[in-house]
Design a protein around this motif. Sequence first.
Motif, short mmCIF file in Angstrom:
data_model
loop_
_atom_site.label_atom_id
_atom_site.label_comp_id
_atom_site.label_asym_id
_atom_site.label_seq_id
_atom_site.Cartn_x
_atom_site.Cartn_y
_atom_site.Cartn_z
N GLY A 129 -71.06 -47.99 -48.09
CA GLY A 129 -71.34 -48.14 -46.67
C GLY A 129 -70.35 -49.11 -46.04
O GLY A 129 -69.49 -49.69 -46.72
N LEU A 295 -71.21 -43.63 -44.91
CA LEU A 295 -71.71 -43.97 -46.24
C LEU A 295 -70.55 -44.29 -47.18
O LEU A 295 -70.67 -45.16 -48.06
CB LEU A 295 -72.55 -42.82 -46.78
CG LEU A 295 -73.31 -43.04 -48.09
CD1 LEU A 295 -74.19 -44.29 -48.02
CD2 LEU A 295 -74.15 -41.82 -48.41
N CYS A 334 -75.85 -48.53 -42.47
CA CYS A 334 -74.54 -47.87 -42.38
C CYS A 334 -74.09 -47.69 -40.93
O CYS A 334 -73.65 -46.60 -40.52
CB CYS A 334 -74.54 -46.53 -43.11
SG CYS A 334 -74.73 -46.67 -44.89
#
Length: 415
Positions: A129, A295, A334
């Motif tokens: 992330g 991500l 994220c």
Amino acid sequence: MSERIQADYVIETPDDPRQAAEAMAGEQSSGTFVSVPGETPELRERSAARVDSLTEEGEVEAPSLPGRMTGARYSRARVTLSWPLGNIGPDLPNLMATVAGNLFELRQFSGLRLVDLRLPDDFAGAYPGPKFGIDGTRRLAGVDKGPLIGTIIKPSVGFGPEETADRVRTLADAGIDFIKDDELQADGPQCPFEARARAVMRVINEHADRTGKKVMYAFNLTGEVDQMRHRHDLVQDLGGTCVMVSLNSVGVAGMLGLTRHSALPVHAHRNGWGYLSRAPMLGWDYAAWSKIWRLAGADHMHVNGLQNKFSETDDSVIASAKSLLEPMFATKPCIAMPVFSSGQSAIQPPETYARLGHADCIYAAGGGIMAHPDGPAAGVQSLRDAWDAAIAGTPAETYAKDHPALARALKKYGA
């Protein structure tokens, strides 16, 4: 969070929509065009994709895409498919193959677009992330509130290292917060990466020593994984605070090879986005596509800009920017910082702020700074003034009465 991977699609088909969706689920999991030995009920229960929901949305008379399967009319529907996590585990490269693989080519579909994704929490534990995101970027850039006012080195290519550094000196003296390489400028013989990084960071470090402000410069280190890591380390050793990568050029594995190594914010450029998105009934929506890269570790992501020079609508731009601030997981949101660019000037900030609802962004203008009638410093100031007015709720024309840089910009770019 469910232990199943979920993906939402818009489909168009001359077939029965339910049958088409079932074919799609089979193709992307345990099935194929015909039953095969070993495809037992137990195996399907364990590994098959499911059609979790299907909502029909009307018909059209002509297909959006050419294909072998035709009909008198074409049905559209919203479909949610899901897969057991056990099929691939928390694996981003193979997630791409699962949710966005051969399904676009299936003959049942005259249109198919991936709209959104929801992933099990296992993915949050498996991937980095954003390491910096909005707060870390603000800290490194020294900008506590308002947008980071940024720009792109123009001409995109043609400058050598020292010419690039001279442009950076002009922009730093103008009060800029953020500068980036153009995505076309990487490591060519006319402007080698190492020579450019050394020349630019010499200017940035000298400016920081003199003023206390270190301009954030996103060096385009796009390349093979070992090259990107080497270039990252050089930027870090020189005191740089950001690196840039072209997502579609390096792919998911390349991005991960960089972000697992990186100790600097990663500025993610989306060049090539049009071929993934421009056809309304083919490809990706930004919300789904950007989740992959968030991500994988993108700290900043481009979203285009209002009244831009490309084909994207303002509604699409704002939806993309807002999607970057929607948490992906409870334990790892994220969140990435949206980057507005493309034909931006002092004209767009009022509407950008009103529709976005906040100023947590990088606002990058090229001609909107360099072409200001009173020079780059006035160009930078005009953008700050425009954003200050927007945040204060004051019409730009009213604010401009006491802010000459903004007044000149509104006259030039408004025309």
